[in-house]
Motif scaffolding. Structure first.
Motif, PDB file in Angstrom:
ATOM      1  N   TYR A   1      -2.034  -3.934  -7.321  1.00 31.80           N
ATOM      2  CA  TYR A   1      -2.393  -2.540  -7.165  1.00 31.80           C
ATOM      3  C   TYR A   1      -2.185  -1.730  -8.159  1.00 31.80           C
ATOM      4  N   GLY A   2      -1.350  -2.179  -9.001  1.00 35.35           N
ATOM      5  CA  GLY A   2      -0.940  -1.120 -10.215  1.00 35.35           C
ATOM      6  C   GLY A   2      -2.084  -1.306 -11.255  1.00 35.35           C
ATOM      7  N   LEU A   3      -2.692  -2.421 -11.359  1.00 33.39           N
ATOM      8  CA  LEU A   3      -3.776  -2.459 -12.253  1.00 33.39           C
ATOM      9  C   LEU A   3      -5.126  -1.464 -11.806  1.00 33.39           C
ATOM     10  N   GLY A   4      -5.111  -1.240 -10.409  1.00 36.32           N
ATOM     11  CA  GLY A   4      -6.098  -0.505  -9.754  1.00 36.32           C
ATOM     12  C   GLY A   4      -5.784   0.825  -9.585  1.00 36.32           C
ATOM     13  N   LEU A   5      -4.608   1.406  -9.732  1.00 32.81           N
ATOM     14  CA  LEU A   5      -4.218   2.865  -9.488  1.00 32.81           C
ATOM     15  C   LEU A   5      -4.868   3.889 -10.319  1.00 32.81           C
ATOM     16  N   PRO A   6      -5.129   3.597 -11.705  1.00 36.62           N
ATOM     17  CA  PRO A   6      -5.977   4.650 -12.423  1.00 36.62           C
ATOM     18  C   PRO A   6      -7.489   4.939 -11.926  1.00 36.62           C
ATOM     19  N   ALA A   7      -8.040   3.774 -11.447  1.00 32.64           N
ATOM     20  CA  ALA A   7      -9.407   3.773 -10.779  1.00 32.64           C
ATOM     21  C   ALA A   7      -9.350   4.656  -9.791  1.00 32.64           C
ATOM     22  N   PHE A   8      -8.478   4.302  -8.561  1.00 31.38           N
ATOM     23  CA  PHE A   8      -8.388   4.972  -7.228  1.00 31.38           C
ATOM     24  C   PHE A   8      -8.104   6.624  -7.448  1.00 31.38           C
ATOM     25  N   VAL A   9      -7.439   6.829  -8.752  1.00 30.78           N
ATOM     26  CA  VAL A   9      -7.185   8.280  -8.700  1.00 30.78           C
ATOM     27  C   VAL A   9      -8.149   9.236  -9.424  1.00 30.78           C
ATOM     28  N   LEU A  10      -8.995   8.150 -10.541  1.00 26.12           N
ATOM     29  CA  LEU A  10     -10.150   8.801 -11.045  1.00 26.12           C
ATOM     30  C   LEU A  10     -11.263   9.119 -10.003  1.00 26.12           C
ATOM     31  N   ILE A  11     -11.491   8.203  -9.175  1.00 26.80           N
ATOM     32  CA  ILE A  11     -12.452   8.522  -7.954  1.00 26.80           C
ATOM     33  C   ILE A  11     -12.241   9.812  -7.427  1.00 26.80           C
ATOM     34  N   LYS A  12     -11.146  10.214  -7.013  1.00 26.97           N
ATOM     35  CA  LYS A  12     -10.991  11.294  -6.648  1.00 26.97           C
ATOM     36  C   LYS A  12     -11.124  12.505  -7.632  1.00 26.97           C
ATOM     37  N   ALA A  13     -10.831  12.449  -8.969  1.00 24.36           N
ATOM     38  CA  ALA A  13     -11.100  13.315  -9.710  1.00 24.36           C
ATOM     39  C   ALA A  13     -12.925  13.361  -9.959  1.00 24.36           C
TER      40      ALA A  13
ATOM     41  N   ASP B   1       0.933  -1.241   0.123  1.00 23.29           N
ATOM     42  CA  ASP B   1      -0.115  -0.010   0.074  1.00 23.29           C
ATOM     43  C   ASP B   1       0.811   1.098   0.026  1.00 23.29           C
ATOM     44  N   ARG B   2       2.026   1.080   0.709  1.00 22.83           N
ATOM     45  CA  ARG B   2       2.887   2.353   0.698  1.00 22.83           C
ATOM     46  C   ARG B   2       3.482   2.734  -0.859  1.00 22.83           C
ATOM     47  N   PHE B   3       3.820   1.778  -1.431  1.00 22.22           N
ATOM     48  CA  PHE B   3       4.080   2.034  -2.882  1.00 22.22           C
ATOM     49  C   PHE B   3       2.875   2.738  -3.668  1.00 22.22           C
ATOM     50  N   TYR B   4       1.663   2.058  -3.655  1.00 20.83           N
ATOM     51  CA  TYR B   4       1.004   2.853  -4.692  1.00 20.83           C
ATOM     52  C   TYR B   4       0.564   4.048  -4.111  1.00 20.83           C
ATOM     53  N   GLN B   5       0.511   4.156  -2.883  1.00 18.59           N
ATOM     54  CA  GLN B   5       0.019   5.420  -2.214  1.00 18.59           C
ATOM     55  C   GLN B   5       0.828   6.764  -2.713  1.00 18.59           C
ATOM     56  N   LEU B   6       2.299   6.412  -3.233  1.00 19.93           N
ATOM     57  CA  LEU B   6       2.770   7.792  -3.670  1.00 19.93           C
ATOM     58  C   LEU B   6       2.065   8.170  -4.861  1.00 19.93           C
ATOM     59  N   PRO B   7       1.870   7.501  -5.987  1.00 25.20           N
ATOM     60  CA  PRO B   7       1.138   8.204  -7.065  1.00 25.20           C
ATOM     61  C   PRO B   7      -0.282   8.633  -6.665  1.00 25.20           C
ATOM     62  N   LEU B   8      -0.822   7.534  -5.930  1.00 28.28           N
ATOM     63  CA  LEU B   8      -2.328   8.040  -5.452  1.00 28.28           C
ATOM     64  C   LEU B   8      -2.353   9.315  -4.694  1.00 28.28           C
ATOM     65  N   GLY B   9      -1.392   9.685  -3.769  1.00 27.55           N
ATOM     66  CA  GLY B   9      -1.280  10.807  -3.067  1.00 27.55           C
ATOM     67  C   GLY B   9      -0.798  11.983  -3.859  1.00 27.55           C
ATOM     68  N   VAL B  10       0.263  11.960  -4.454  1.00 27.50           N
ATOM     69  CA  VAL B  10       0.856  13.084  -5.353  1.00 27.50           C
ATOM     70  C   VAL B  10      -0.061  13.408  -6.460  1.00 27.50           C
ATOM     71  N   VAL B  11      -0.854  12.673  -6.984  1.00 28.30           N
ATOM     72  CA  VAL B  11      -1.698  12.873  -7.968  1.00 28.30           C
ATOM     73  C   VAL B  11      -3.224  13.043  -7.491  1.00 28.30           C
ATOM     74  N   GLY B  12      -3.676  11.885  -7.069  1.00 25.53           N
ATOM     75  CA  GLY B  12      -5.079  11.912  -6.721  1.00 25.53           C
ATOM     76  C   GLY B  12      -5.498  13.041  -5.547  1.00 25.53           C
ATOM     77  N   ILE B  13      -4.727  13.051  -4.626  1.00 27.13           N
ATOM     78  CA  ILE B  13      -4.899  14.202  -3.508  1.00 27.13           C
ATOM     79  C   ILE B  13      -4.832  15.596  -3.731  1.00 27.13           C
TER      80      ILE B  13
END
Length: 533
Positions: free
Chosen positions: A360-372, A272-284
């Motif tokens: 988690y890499g497969l789901g990363l775009p979904a998690f970030v798009l949700i925030k958008a 989770d720590r890895f995929y939180q990097l792009p999720l946090g930087v971009v999504g948040i």
């Protein structure tokens, strides 16, 4: 300030936090590995962290920001100050009662909600209870800090709230270094980290409190009273809390399920720590900036600006997220090996965590798009619809996790989580389009396939390069050789991606440069906010 520059301001603070977060996790992996103390600490920390996302970031970034922005528009800074004091009094009272209740019921909560699988190990169970009791007041500090961060975002002052989380990592890294210097055993390290979390909450609250004062608002304590504005906030906040914290809800449920297998909880946390990097930087960054900007545009009746904000946010999200997702999918094992494989974290742990990370890499775009997508609802004070979709995704997650965990272990839980994320993202987008709240432009539709093609080309180049340089990425090559090789491969893949995406028209370099210049006009237009040609 351009939309892209606002994203960059928030992302820079979040990126700094995530980098130091990696440093913290590297030290924790070396000192604790995926052993029983690591499981106890990660499980205990996840509990207040989940509530923080639910009642702080989720609720207040969704409900408080539009109402606070409306107060500024209608009643000026005096009205905004009065509203914030009313909310502060009610929130402080609720948090005080919640903290007392949770502290008294912590043994019951750990045994039934958080980690029932730990009850078979009395030592691990007791440690989890004690560590959770130390850390739970962190929730109160962070909830109040989130409220003040929402005020700062509405005032277009983003940096203080973005930089404050860095201090959690500073303090925990300090605790780990102290533990190393004093030769602490693993349990002592767990307690040092827990007290560090509590101290970090106080420090982060102090940072945003001073920033709010510097912004011209001095919050005084008012006797709790359910004014019309506060009642409206509470009506919006409950579903918003569930929606905004859906990822944390799924993580808490998955922790419950994973607690039945030794090391599974910690393996999920490290991935989770890895995929939180792009999720946090971009999504948040996107969610933090988009909500107040979109709220103001809709309040002012600027529908073209609102539509453009949504399109450019999704474009920016995919522009940076797709290559990150591709890299996690094909390059997870060398990343995990370099950053974590030392001390108590061995090759077996690397294999398990890297498998989870690839999923988690497969789901990363979904998690970030949700925030958008979610700000499109919240800015219109609709928190109910995303809550319903969040509930659906929880059902999907729980059902699949229960089915897949006995067969695939922690990888099955990750698969359930990313499936639920894609279900949530698709539902949100579908309803935005159906209600005509998403006026997507032809340029966005034309460029999305080009971004996907560029990311796929980059992934292929990175995969075959990693195979070719496999010897230099192995543990036997040594830390310096691994780091140098990995760094060169990452830089090379970035060159491939950006060269491809600009060459095939997925983005425009001139438009990106133009976005970094301060605009004289307050309203955005497609010409000066588009990242693409």
């Amino acid at each position: 300030m351009s939309l892209l520059k606002k994203f960059a301001t928030v992302a820079s603070g979040t990126l700094m936090s995530r980098i130091f977060g990696f440093t913290r996790e590297m030290l924790m992996a070396a000192f604790l590995g995926t052993g029983p103390v690591a499981d106890a600490f990660n499980t205990a920390f996840r509990f207040p962290n989940t509530f923080r996302r639910l009642f702080a970031e989720g609720a207040f970034n969704a409900a408080f920001v539009p109402l606070f922005a409306k107060e500024i528009e209608q009643n000026g800074m005096d009205g905004a100050k009065r509203f914030s004091e009313e909310v502060f009094g009610v929130l402080f009272t609720i948090l005080l009662g919640l903290t007392i209740a949770m502290e008294l019921s912590m043994p019951f909560l750990v045994s039934t909600v958080i980690a029932p699988g730990f009850t078979s190990d009395p030592v691990k169970f007791e440690n989890t209870v004690n560590l959770a009791m130390i850390m739970f007041p962190y929730l109160a500090c962070m909830s109040l800090a989130a409220m003040m961060g929402g005020m700062l975002n509405s005032l277009h002052k983003y940096f203080a709230a973005a930089i404050a989380p860095v201090f959690l990592n500073f303090i925990l890294i300090g605790a780990l270094l102290l533990a190393w210097a004093q030769n602490y055993d693993p349990l002592q390290i767990g307690y040092a980290l827990s007290w560090g979390v509590m101290a970090a909450g106080v420090v982060q609250l102090a940072i945003v409190w001073f920033a709010v004062r510097r912004a011209g608002i001095k919050i005084g304590f008012r006797r709790p009273k359910l004014t019309p504005n506060v009642r409206r906030l509470l009506v919006l906040a409950l579903p918003a809390a569930i929606t905004g914290g859906i990822t944390q809800i799924n993580l808490l449920i998955n922790t419950n399920i994973a607690s039945g297998s030794a090391g599974a909880v910690s393996s999920l946390v490290y991935a989770d720590r890895f995929y939180q990097l792009p999720l946090g930087v971009v999504g948040i960054a996107v969610a933090t900036v988009l909500l107040p900007e979109l709220s103001r545009a809709l309040r002012g009746g600027h529908m073209q600006e609102a539509g453009n904000l949504q399109n450019r946010s999704v474009e920016f999200t995919l522009f940076l997220t797709l290559p990150a997702a591709a890299a996690l999918l094909v390059f997870s094992e060398p990343l995990v090996r370099l950053l974590f494989e030392r001390g108590q974290f061995g090759p077996e742990s690397t294999l398990i965590v890297s498998q989870i990370l690839a999923v988690y890499g497969l789901g990363l775009p979904a998690f970030v798009l949700i925030k958008a997508f979610i700000p499109g609802f919240f800015a219109r004070e609709d928190t109910r619809t995303p809550m319903i979709f969040a509930g659906i995704s929880v059902v999907v997650n729980v059902t699949l996790a229960l089915i897949l965990f006995p067969r695939l272990g922690p990888t099955g839980i990750a698969t359930a989580e990313i499936t639920a994320g894609w279900v949530n993202a698709i539902l949100l987008l579908s309803v935005l389009i159906w209600r005509k709240h998403w006026d997507y432009d032809a340029g966005l539709i034309r460029r999305i396939p080009r971004l996907i093609i560029a990311a796929a080309i980059m992934a292929a180049a990175l995969y075959f390069s990693a195979q070719y340089f496999e010897t230099y990425l192995s543990r036997q090559a040594g830390l310096l050789v691994q780091a140098t090789t990995l760094g060169l491969l990452v830089i090379g893949s970035m060159i491939v991606y950006f060269a491809t995406v600009f060459a095939i028209g997925g983005a425009s370099l001139s438009a990106l440069k133009g976005n970094m210049r301060r605009r004289k006009k307050a309203a955005a237009t497609p010409e000066n906010t588009d990242i693409s040609a």
